[in-house]
Structures are given as C-alpha cells and as structure tokens.
Design a protein around this motif. Structure first.
Motif, short mmCIF file in Angstrom:
data_model
loop_
_atom_site.label_atom_id
_atom_site.label_comp_id
_atom_site.label_asym_id
_atom_site.label_seq_id
_atom_site.Cartn_x
_atom_site.Cartn_y
_atom_site.Cartn_z
N SER A 1 0.84 -1.19 0.00
CA SER A 1 0.00 0.00 0.00
C SER A 1 0.87 1.25 0.00
O SER A 1 2.11 1.17 0.15
CB SER A 1 -0.90 0.02 1.24
OG SER A 1 -0.10 0.14 2.42
N HIS A 2 0.23 2.40 -0.14
CA HIS A 2 0.92 3.68 0.00
C HIS A 2 1.56 3.80 1.37
O HIS A 2 2.68 4.32 1.53
CB HIS A 2 -0.09 4.81 -0.24
CG HIS A 2 0.47 6.18 0.03
ND1 HIS A 2 -0.31 7.23 0.45
CD2 HIS A 2 1.74 6.68 -0.06
CE1 HIS A 2 0.45 8.31 0.59
NE2 HIS A 2 1.68 8.01 0.31
N GLN A 3 0.88 3.31 2.41
CA GLN A 3 1.41 3.39 3.77
C GLN A 3 2.74 2.65 3.90
O GLN A 3 3.65 3.12 4.57
CB GLN A 3 0.39 2.80 4.76
CG GLN A 3 0.79 2.95 6.22
CD GLN A 3 0.94 4.39 6.65
OE1 GLN A 3 0.17 5.25 6.22
NE2 GLN A 3 1.92 4.67 7.50
N ASP A 4 2.87 1.50 3.22
CA ASP A 4 4.13 0.75 3.26
C ASP A 4 5.25 1.54 2.58
O ASP A 4 6.40 1.55 3.05
CB ASP A 4 3.96 -0.60 2.58
CG ASP A 4 3.21 -1.60 3.44
OD1 ASP A 4 2.98 -1.30 4.62
OD2 ASP A 4 2.85 -2.67 2.92
N ALA A 5 4.93 2.20 1.47
CA ALA A 5 5.93 3.02 0.79
C ALA A 5 6.35 4.19 1.66
O ALA A 5 7.53 4.55 1.75
CB ALA A 5 5.38 3.52 -0.55
N LYS A 6 5.36 4.80 2.32
CA LYS A 6 5.64 5.91 3.23
C LYS A 6 6.58 5.46 4.35
O LYS A 6 7.55 6.16 4.68
CB LYS A 6 4.33 6.42 3.83
CG LYS A 6 4.48 7.58 4.79
CD LYS A 6 3.16 7.96 5.44
CE LYS A 6 2.15 8.44 4.43
NZ LYS A 6 0.92 8.96 5.08
N GLN A 7 6.32 4.31 4.92
CA GLN A 7 7.17 3.80 6.00
C GLN A 7 8.59 3.56 5.51
O GLN A 7 9.56 3.80 6.24
CB GLN A 7 6.59 2.50 6.56
CG GLN A 7 7.34 1.91 7.74
CD GLN A 7 7.30 2.82 8.96
OE1 GLN A 7 6.44 3.68 9.07
NE2 GLN A 7 8.24 2.63 9.87
N ASP A 8 8.74 3.10 4.27
CA ASP A 8 10.06 2.87 3.69
C ASP A 8 10.86 4.17 3.63
O ASP A 8 12.03 4.23 4.00
CB ASP A 8 9.91 2.29 2.29
CG ASP A 8 11.20 1.70 1.74
OD1 ASP A 8 12.21 1.72 2.46
OD2 ASP A 8 11.19 1.21 0.60
N VAL A 9 10.20 5.26 3.16
CA VAL A 9 10.88 6.55 3.05
C VAL A 9 11.23 7.08 4.44
O VAL A 9 12.32 7.61 4.66
CB VAL A 9 10.01 7.56 2.29
CG1 VAL A 9 10.68 8.93 2.26
CG2 VAL A 9 9.75 7.08 0.87
#
Length: 273
Positions: free
Chosen positions: A66-74
């Motif tokens: 999800s977008h949330q997973d990408a956000k956490q990566d950054v």
C-alpha cells in the motif's frame, strides 16, 4: 531489484514496465520523494493529474502492499540518515531549522546544561571524539573550549587508530563523544570501551541505545524533512554549553582569552577587523 530497496530504486527498476500514467506519477515522485510521506494518495493523484486508483496501483507495482508501506520505507531511510532528494523553498528550510533548534534546546533541562558545563570547566583534561559527519561538530567544540581552557584534544588523529589513545585516558579525564546517525561500525565497540561515568554523548534520537553507557546523553534534532541532515542544532547546543562553561571559569577563562587574543595579534594569524 536494486540492492538499495528504497522507492526511488524500485521506480528505476520498474520504470520500463509502467503505463504512461504511472510514469507521470513516477516522474513526480522522483523529483519530490518526500511527498510520499507528506501527501495522501488523493493529493498525489491531484498533483499529477492522474487518479487515486493509478497511484495505488503504482505502489503495488513497485512491490508495496500500500501507499502506507511506501511511506514507512521513506521514513525509515530518512531516520537512518539516508539522503532523499526534495525540492522546497527557502521558507521551508527556515521553518525546519528553527523547529530542530527549538525541539533540541527545549528538551534539555537547564540543570543538565549546567552540569555538563561544570564538567567541561573543571575537568583537568577533556578528550573529544567524532567520526565522519560528527567530526566537524567535535572540531567546533574543541575550537571553543581551547579558547577558554587548556588540555583539550580531538580524536581520532588523521590516519591513526583509536585504541592506543583510549588506553592512555587518565582517571580524571572527561570524554565528549559526538555520534550522529550513520555512525561507523567501530562506534558501538568504542562506546563499550569508554568509561560510562566520564563519558558524555552528543547524538540524535537513534543514539539513545547508548544511554546506559554514558553519564550525560544530549539529544539533538537533525530533521528528516530534507535530503541531508542539518547540524545547526548540535552546533548551537555546543555553543550554549561552552558559553556556560566560560561563565563558570570566571577570571581564569578571561585571562586565557586575553592571552590568546594577544598571541593572534603578535603572530598576525587573523585578518584585522
């Protein structure tokens, strides 16, 4: 997949497979990757003239649930000190710097500032240690302390190892360690070797893992809004503490400053005002 598993590396690896709309979003994220943290899926869609569904699909194509997973990566990359490019205006930088400075100084009790200043004023000897990005802050601290008191040294010396110097630490020596994120591997072993009762650590929040190894832990906010960490807050904290140490030294500090000022003039080391 690239060895760097961040969002930008994933975009580069998958770019040829993306649809034209997905490439539009990818191009935008490559220019403004921190919007993954600050913007919602709908906001990213609006800024790229695409749809929320296309944005969500892009993140799935990149391997995120999800977008949330990408956000956490950054977030994890920036918290680790990894540069993530962002284009922002001057106002954003000023606001961020003021915020880092305010959070740093307001979180450290005045009593702790005084205790650290007393140690720096009264210790017979002071050793400062800083590696990599921490070295300039340690050098800044040495420059200020050397003006007001003797027996201040900075380690490691260029091209030298640290073990022989740690071996020679005296029982009355205070050690100031500067250890900001992206520390070298030797750092943890060095902290184990230093005497906790005489060690002070200037660090960012990731350095709290060493709080049981030091007498004083001084947390500095480096920010994570921009590609590179800011050392304005640590530099300011050093100045605050050294100014207080100078006050505590009284006439002794004044005499040293006066003598050094006369030597500057005698040797012509500084440009005339």
């Amino acid at each position: 997949m690239s060895e760097n598993n961040g969002v930008l590396a994933r975009i580069k690896d998958k770019y040829a497979e993306l649809s034209p709309s997905a490439r539009t979003i990818a191009n935008y994220l490559q220019q403004f990757p921190l919007t993954i943290i600050s913007d919602s899926t709908s906001e990213i869609a609006a800024k790229t003239n695409t749809s929320k569904a296309t944005v969500s699909r892009l993140f799935r194509q990149l391997g995120y649930a999800s977008h949330q997973d990408a956000k956490q990566d950054v977030v994890l990359q920036r918290d680790a000190g990894i540069p993530v490019k962002q284009v922002l205006d001057q106002h954003d930088y000023v606001a961020a710097e003021l915020g880092n400075l305010q959070r740093t100084l307001e979180a450290i009790p005045a009593e702790q500032i005084n205790q650290v200043a007393e140690l720096l004023a009264n210790a017979p000897r002071i050793t400062l240690i800083g590696y990599r990005n921490s070295y300039p802050v340690a050098l800044h601290c040495r420059q200020q302390l050397k003006q007001i008191r003797p027996n201040v040294r900075l380690l490691p010396q260029p091209g030298q190892s640290l073990s022989e110097d740690i071996m020679d630490l005296s029982a009355d020596e205070i050690i100031l360690v500067f250890g900001f994120r992206r520390r070298p591997r030797i750092f943890a072993r060095m902290m184990e070797a230093l005497p906790p009762e005489r060690t002070l650590l200037f660090t960012d929040p990731t350095g709290q893992v060493y709080q049981d190894r030091v007498k004083h832990l001084l947390l500095c906010q480096l920010g994570n809004q921009f590609a590179f960490d800011s050392y304005a807050a640590p530099m300011s904290l050093v100045s605050v503490i050294c100014n207080q140490a100078y006050t505590l030294l009284g006439d002794e500090g004044d005499r040293r400053v006066s003598t050094i000022t006369s030597l500057y003039a005698q040797m012509g080391e500084l440009d005339p005002e």
